[in-house]
Write a protein that holds these residues in place. Sequence first.
Motif, short mmCIF file in Angstrom:
data_model
loop_
_atom_site.label_atom_id
_atom_site.label_comp_id
_atom_site.label_asym_id
_atom_site.label_seq_id
_atom_site.Cartn_x
_atom_site.Cartn_y
_atom_site.Cartn_z
N SER A 169 26.98 35.00 24.94
CA SER A 169 28.36 35.37 25.54
C SER A 169 28.91 36.35 24.69
CB SER A 169 29.06 34.24 26.11
OG SER A 169 29.62 33.36 24.71
N LYS A 170 30.11 36.88 25.35
CA LYS A 170 30.93 37.93 24.67
C LYS A 170 32.10 37.95 25.09
CE LYS A 170 31.28 42.90 23.11
NZ LYS A 170 30.87 43.12 21.84
N ALA A 171 33.27 38.09 24.01
CA ALA A 171 34.48 37.89 24.46
C ALA A 171 35.26 39.34 24.33
CB ALA A 171 35.37 37.08 23.71
N ILE A 172 36.05 39.73 25.49
CA ILE A 172 36.70 40.86 25.76
C ILE A 172 38.26 40.64 25.48
CG2 ILE A 172 37.21 42.76 26.99
CD1 ILE A 172 34.84 42.85 28.37
N THR A 173 38.72 41.37 24.76
CA THR A 173 40.36 41.35 24.70
C THR A 173 40.95 42.57 24.87
OG1 THR A 173 40.18 39.29 22.93
CG2 THR A 173 42.30 40.57 23.28
N LEU A 174 41.99 42.79 25.63
CA LEU A 174 42.61 43.76 25.91
C LEU A 174 44.22 43.71 25.96
CD1 LEU A 174 40.89 45.16 29.29
CD2 LEU A 174 40.75 46.10 27.06
N THR A 175 45.05 44.50 25.49
CA THR A 175 46.31 44.47 25.61
C THR A 175 46.58 45.61 26.36
OG1 THR A 175 46.74 43.40 23.58
CG2 THR A 175 48.54 44.59 24.32
N ILE A 176 47.66 45.51 27.52
CA ILE A 176 48.02 46.77 28.32
C ILE A 176 49.39 46.54 28.49
CG2 ILE A 176 47.72 47.54 30.91
CD1 ILE A 176 45.25 45.95 31.31
N PRO A 177 49.92 47.71 27.82
CA PRO A 177 51.47 48.01 27.93
C PRO A 177 52.24 48.11 29.40
CG PRO A 177 50.44 49.91 27.01
CD PRO A 177 49.25 48.74 27.35
N HIS A 178 53.32 47.47 29.52
CA HIS A 178 53.90 47.77 30.73
C HIS A 178 55.45 48.03 30.71
CE1 HIS A 178 55.41 43.95 31.32
NE2 HIS A 178 54.59 43.45 30.85
N GLU A 179 56.09 48.38 31.58
CA GLU A 179 57.57 48.77 31.70
C GLU A 179 58.15 47.94 32.68
OE1 GLU A 179 58.38 52.91 31.71
OE2 GLU A 179 57.36 53.23 29.69
N VAL A 239 50.73 42.90 28.63
CA VAL A 239 49.86 41.78 29.12
C VAL A 239 48.71 41.84 28.39
CG1 VAL A 239 48.33 41.16 31.18
CG2 VAL A 239 50.68 42.13 31.64
N ARG A 240 48.29 40.46 27.81
CA ARG A 240 47.07 40.60 26.84
C ARG A 240 46.09 39.61 27.88
NH1 ARG A 240 45.53 39.79 21.55
NH2 ARG A 240 43.97 37.81 21.45
N LEU A 241 44.91 40.31 27.93
CA LEU A 241 43.85 39.73 28.94
C LEU A 241 42.51 39.25 27.85
CD1 LEU A 241 42.13 39.37 31.59
CD2 LEU A 241 41.70 41.77 31.44
N GLU A 242 42.10 38.27 27.95
CA GLU A 242 41.11 37.74 27.39
C GLU A 242 39.94 36.99 28.42
OE1 GLU A 242 41.81 34.83 24.21
OE2 GLU A 242 43.33 36.01 23.39
N VAL A 243 38.86 37.75 28.07
CA VAL A 243 37.77 37.19 29.25
C VAL A 243 36.43 36.99 28.30
CG1 VAL A 243 36.27 38.16 31.04
CG2 VAL A 243 38.52 39.04 30.76
N LEU A 244 35.71 35.74 28.65
CA LEU A 244 34.60 35.44 28.06
C LEU A 244 33.46 35.77 29.19
CD1 LEU A 244 33.30 34.19 25.74
CD2 LEU A 244 33.35 32.24 26.67
N LEU A 245 32.57 36.84 28.68
CA LEU A 245 31.48 37.07 29.65
C LEU A 245 30.22 36.43 29.16
CD1 LEU A 245 31.80 40.98 29.41
CD2 LEU A 245 32.74 39.52 31.39
N PRO A 246 29.51 35.70 30.40
CA PRO A 246 28.29 35.25 30.12
C PRO A 246 27.10 36.07 29.52
CG PRO A 246 28.58 35.59 32.34
CD PRO A 246 29.84 36.20 31.83
N ASN A 247 25.91 35.42 29.12
CA ASN A 247 24.94 36.50 28.76
C ASN A 247 24.69 37.85 29.46
OD1 ASN A 247 24.68 34.41 26.66
ND2 ASN A 247 23.06 33.33 27.47
N LEU A 248 24.49 37.51 30.66
CA LEU A 248 24.06 38.54 31.65
C LEU A 248 24.99 39.80 31.49
CD1 LEU A 248 21.83 39.87 33.54
CD2 LEU A 248 23.06 38.58 35.40
N LEU A 249 26.28 39.67 31.52
CA LEU A 249 27.28 40.55 31.61
C LEU A 249 27.54 40.95 30.16
CD1 LEU A 249 29.53 39.26 34.55
CD2 LEU A 249 28.17 41.22 34.52
#
Length: 104
Positions: free
Chosen positions: A2-12, A72-82
């Motif tokens: 699996s692989k983790a994705i972390t994103l931070t998206i600024p907003h106003e 906004v901070r987004l963390e997603v854990l993707l399974p093997n296939l993705l």
Amino acid sequence: MSKAITLTIPHELGRAEAKRRIDEGFASFAQHMGAAAGVLSKDWTGDDRLTFALAALGQRISGSIEVEDAAVRLEVLLPNLLAMVADKVRGRLKKEGQLMLEKK
């Protein structure tokens, strides 16, 4: 693996408006992650943290969204296939997140 994705998206938008948009737009987000034919669960814990999980085609995606005053901070854990297409998923999530949180 699996692989983790972390994103931070600024907003106003401020925390409350960002949270409202995320809550309303979550179904669209889930479709982009492949939940159209799967099972989706989401739960706001505390005031500003959304935890989610979705399962589709035998794969399980989970993660969280932290809503802050200016980001906004987004963390997603993707399974093997993705995990193999994690960079594409990251780009799509960033684009969709920016559109959702764009000040109008």
